[in-house]
Design an enzyme around this catalytic site. Sequence first.
Site, PDB file in Angstrom:
ATOM      1  N   CYS A 267       0.834  -1.205   0.000  1.00 31.43           N
ATOM      2  CA  CYS A 267       0.000   0.000   0.000  1.00 31.43           C
ATOM      3  C   CYS A 267       0.869   1.256   0.000  1.00 31.43           C
ATOM      4  O   CYS A 267       0.371   2.363  -0.070  1.00 31.43           O
ATOM      5  CB  CYS A 267      -0.927   0.028   1.205  1.00 31.43           C
ATOM      6  SG  CYS A 267      -2.318  -1.070   1.014  1.00 31.43           S
ATOM      7  N   VAL A 268       2.153   1.102   0.191  1.00 36.49           N
ATOM      8  CA  VAL A 268       3.074   2.234   0.066  1.00 36.49           C
ATOM      9  C   VAL A 268       4.055   1.945  -1.039  1.00 36.49           C
ATOM     10  O   VAL A 268       4.384   2.674  -1.864  1.00 36.49           O
ATOM     11  CB  VAL A 268       3.880   2.536   1.343  1.00 36.49           C
ATOM     12  CG1 VAL A 268       3.143   3.536   2.189  1.00 36.49           C
ATOM     13  CG2 VAL A 268       4.183   1.291   2.119  1.00 36.49           C
TER      14      VAL A 268
END
Lengths: 103, 179
Positions: free
Chosen positions: A102-103
């Site tokens: 997600c990053v």
Amino acid sequence: METMTMNGQQIELNEEGYMKNPAQWSKEWAHQIAGEYEITLTDKHFEVLNWLREKQAEGVALNIRKVGKSGIVDIKQFYALFPGGPLKVSSRIAGIPKPVSCV
Amino acid sequence: MTETLNKEPVTSKATVPANKKEDTVKKVVIICSKGTLEDVYAALIMANGALADGRDAKLFFTFFGLDAITKSKADHLHTATVGNPAFMPAMPTMIGGLPGFEKFASYMMKKQMDKLDIPNVTEFIEMIDAGGGEIYACKLAADMFKLEEKDFLPEVKGIITVGDMYALADGEGSHFIFI
């Protein structure tokens, strides 16, 4: 199972068109998939693709930040090389699984 | 180096290119009005995630959210240990209020995030900027807190009004997220 044939070889794909077995990767695959994104691959692209393939083989969980620290490209250049979601697109071209970070 | 390829031998059965799929979410405008660590991170992760996914992202910081883009504060955000029922529910609230406890809890949280390869706030903002995201400060809140352009991180593109903020959402497939 979804497959496509390239140069007589059956390539297994997941439902999003990512290669299931990175060992089946070839430069032809890279050029063909890059074409779908209207990307013309240069040496710089291949440097990134090779780096991604290497790290993926080592079991590294890839994310954009790590690519930015790879010493090959910074984040801005990475976005410029692979527009439309750099890690998503480059992973598909590199024949490795879709990133899950997600990053 | 561009090899020309014979595309003939390829019989594609199932390759719908990811970028050709109909995608209705084209842009997110994220308004961050909070200055707590977790709220700011929610805004940053959603903005960065949109860019990483090939979508457009704009960030508008207002009120306490301005801390996230203020040079002297951005990397020193805290998580609330008082008035936050989700934080260690078994712990008496008074403990959360002890001097230094909030700082300690925030430190532990940041350490955990570092393990997950989550960057600190200033690096995250650099990443969003590098990915083509745009970051703005709210004019009214900046005036209220007496903050000027020089107080903000260099990635902040401007101090804008509510009207300007709405204009950021121009175009089809644009969505607002308020934190």
